[in-house]
Design an enzyme around this catalytic site. Structure first.
Site, PDB file in Angstrom:
ATOM      1  NE  ARG A  13      -2.846   1.427   9.837  1.00  0.00           N
ATOM      2  CZ  ARG A  13      -3.205   0.421   9.043  1.00  0.00           C
ATOM      3  NH1 ARG A  13      -2.507  -0.693   9.032  1.00  0.00           N
ATOM      4  NH2 ARG A  13      -4.268   0.531   8.252  1.00  0.00           N
ATOM      5  CG  MET A  37      -1.885  -1.202   1.192  1.00  0.00           C
ATOM      6  SD  MET A  37      -3.379  -0.940   2.145  1.00  0.00           S
ATOM      7  CE  MET A  37      -2.703  -0.722   3.765  1.00  0.00           C
ATOM      8  N   GLY A  38       2.148   1.106  -0.389  1.00  0.00           N
ATOM      9  CA  GLY A  38       3.041   2.262  -0.421  1.00  0.00           C
ATOM     10  C   GLY A  38       3.518   2.633   0.972  1.00  0.00           C
ATOM     11  CG  LEU A  88       7.175   1.428  -0.791  1.00  0.00           C
ATOM     12  CD1 LEU A  88       7.960   1.144  -2.078  1.00  0.00           C
ATOM     13  CD2 LEU A  88       6.251   0.261  -0.466  1.00  0.00           C
ATOM     14  CG  HIS A  89       8.607   0.148   6.041  1.00  0.00           C
ATOM     15  ND1 HIS A  89       8.847  -1.209   6.035  1.00  0.00           N
ATOM     16  CD2 HIS A  89       7.288   0.282   6.365  1.00  0.00           C
ATOM     17  CE1 HIS A  89       7.762  -1.869   6.370  1.00  0.00           C
ATOM     18  NE2 HIS A  89       6.783  -0.980   6.569  1.00  0.00           N
ATOM     19  CG  ASP A 143       0.485  -7.339   7.603  1.00  0.00           C
ATOM     20  OD1 ASP A 143      -0.407  -6.693   8.141  1.00  0.00           O
ATOM     21  OD2 ASP A 143       1.562  -6.826   7.215  1.00  0.00           O
ATOM     22  CG  HIS A 200       6.935  -2.103   2.112  1.00  0.00           C
ATOM     23  ND1 HIS A 200       6.910  -0.991   2.925  1.00  0.00           N
ATOM     24  CD2 HIS A 200       5.685  -2.628   2.167  1.00  0.00           C
ATOM     25  CE1 HIS A 200       5.694  -0.845   3.435  1.00  0.00           C
ATOM     26  NE2 HIS A 200       4.926  -1.831   3.002  1.00  0.00           N
TER      27      HIS A 200
HETATM   28  P1  AMP Z   1       1.460  -2.928   3.471  1.00  0.00           P
HETATM   29  O1  AMP Z   1       2.031  -1.910   2.568  1.00  0.00           O
HETATM   30  O2  AMP Z   1       1.395  -2.518   4.901  1.00  0.00           O
HETATM   31  O3  AMP Z   1       0.176  -3.515   2.950  1.00  0.00           O
HETATM   32  O4  AMP Z   1       2.494  -4.123   3.440  1.00  0.00           O
HETATM   33  C1  AMP Z   1       2.877  -4.734   2.238  1.00  0.00           C
HETATM   34  C2  AMP Z   1       3.627  -5.989   2.575  1.00  0.00           C
HETATM   35  O5  AMP Z   1       4.776  -5.665   3.339  1.00  0.00           O
HETATM   36  C3  AMP Z   1       2.792  -6.956   3.418  1.00  0.00           C
HETATM   37  O6  AMP Z   1       2.978  -8.271   2.913  1.00  0.00           O
HETATM   38  C4  AMP Z   1       3.380  -6.800   4.793  1.00  0.00           C
HETATM   39  O7  AMP Z   1       3.279  -7.974   5.569  1.00  0.00           O
HETATM   40  C5  AMP Z   1       4.821  -6.500   4.478  1.00  0.00           C
HETATM   41  N1  AMP Z   1       5.495  -5.829   5.603  1.00  0.00           N
HETATM   42  C6  AMP Z   1       5.065  -4.738   6.278  1.00  0.00           C
HETATM   43  N2  AMP Z   1       5.912  -4.442   7.277  1.00  0.00           N
HETATM   44  C7  AMP Z   1       6.894  -5.378   7.250  1.00  0.00           C
HETATM   45  C8  AMP Z   1       8.059  -5.633   8.027  1.00  0.00           C
HETATM   46  N3  AMP Z   1       8.375  -4.863   9.073  1.00  0.00           N
HETATM   47  N4  AMP Z   1       8.840  -6.678   7.704  1.00  0.00           N
HETATM   48  C9  AMP Z   1       8.505  -7.470   6.652  1.00  0.00           C
HETATM   49  N5  AMP Z   1       7.433  -7.279   5.874  1.00  0.00           N
HETATM   50  C10 AMP Z   1       6.634  -6.261   6.165  1.00  0.00           C
END
Ligand code: AMP
Length: 304
Positions: free
Chosen positions: A189, A32-33, A35-36, A152, A39
């Site tokens: 978040r 969902m962008g 990014l860190h 997740d 991701h």
């Molecule tokens: P999101 O952008 O929050 O929907 O996350 C996209 C993907 O990145 C999802 O598969 C998350 O589980 C993964 N993700 C988010 N935070 C982390 C993290 N700290 N370490 C590894 N994967 C992550």
């Protein structure tokens, strides 16, 4: 870089289908962008496993309840593109809401029991939105493999089950949780946290670590472990616990005792093929959801 960014669904499907015809294995990383490094680590894994990698950036309205943070969810596309630049991905998909869900859109994926507990209890319509968008993204990007984060964990289980139940010809990978050096799991978040909340949020990873230590010391009684995690989190006055669950890593059913060996190893082998660092099966998963003010954090760890 610019030419690699596509917002058109048809163009994305044509480009990826063409790559498939050349025999390329296509990997997709849905995000969902905002990014860190979490991701980015997934993108690197996808690049290692696939010949052609698509990163999708889409804040999916359907997985947010009306009371949740859809409007205020961070949108940082320019910065995201900067972060992705050195990774040299093949395509970046940035569809619009209107194209993903045009007027009259009316089909949703309803996954089963895995979606009813934990996150599903706190966020009843969440997984319906997740499975729907993931299925759409897999189809639009012609994916052979999709890469998710263990962060997740329940989402990973739900998507994996959908892929199995719908006979999708797609491998679903889970990648390890990336943390700050002090233990806080990276999350888009986290930026909502005040500095006091940020400090107190360390209780989550501390609680998880404690559960690992207890099991290593021979404590397998779930009540005892849960009580200890709760006590650690409650040392943070700003923390409001939504759930602390110690569950079977496959079914997410809550355990009373952590089994010595993970049961049903043969049938789990395929499930775990991609997640395990050392081809070892976890005995349980500890899952947490805790609120700090308006910010809801989730974290988890596998117990071996
Ligand atoms: P999101 O952008 O929050 O929907 O996350 C996209 C993907 O990145 C999802 O598969 C998350 O589980 C993964 N993700 C988010 N935070 C982390 C993290 N700290 N370490 C590894 N994967 C992550």
């Amino acid at each position: 870089m610019e030419h690699r960014i596509i917002d058109d669904l048809g163009a994305m499907q044509q480009k990826t289908l063409a790559q498939k015809r050349f025999g390329k294995r296509i990997g997709v990383v849905p995000t969902m962008g905002a990014l860190h490094e979490g991701h980015l680590s997934i993108v690197r894994r996808a690049k290692a496993e696939c010949d052609f990698v698509v990163v999708t950036i889409f804040v999916n309205p359907v997985q947010f309840a009306p009371t949740e943070d859809f409007d205020k969810y961070p949108r940082t596309l320019e910065h995201d593109l900067e972060l992705l630049k050195p990774l040299n991905v093949d395509l970046i998909f940035t569809p619009t809401e209107k194209n993903m869900y045009p007027a009259g859109y009316d089909t949703f994926v309803e996954a089963g029991s895995l979606t009813k507990r934990l996150e599903g209890e706190c966020r009843p319509s969440h997984f319906r939105g997740v499975t729907t968008v993931v299925l759409k993204l897999l189809n639009i990007t012609s994916a052979d493999a999709a890469f998710f984060g263990q962060k997740d964990y329940q989402q990973y289980c739900v998507v994996r089950k959908m892929a199995a139940d719908f006979n999708l010809p797609v491998d679903i990978f889970a990648c390890p949780i990336i943390r700050e050096s002090d233990g806080l799991a990276l999350s888009s978040r986290n930026r909502y946290l005040s500095s006091e909340e940020r400090t107190q949020a360390l209780a989550l990873s501390q609680g998880l670590k404690r559960s690992q230590c207890m099991l290593e010391a021979g404590v397998a009684d779930v009540k005892k472990i849960r009580r200890e995690i709760q006590a650690i989190i409650e040392t943070s006055p700003l923390a409001e616990i939504e759930y602390i669950a110690i569950a079977d890593p496959l079914t997410l059913e809550e355990l009373t005792v952590i089994p010595n060996n993970s049961h049903n190893i043969a049938s789990q082998r395929h499930f775990w093929r991609y997640i395990l660092p050392e081809n070892q099966l976890p005995r349980a998963v500890v899952l947490l959801a805790v609120r700090f003010g308006k910010t809801r954090l989730i974290d988890n760890c596998l117990l071996y």
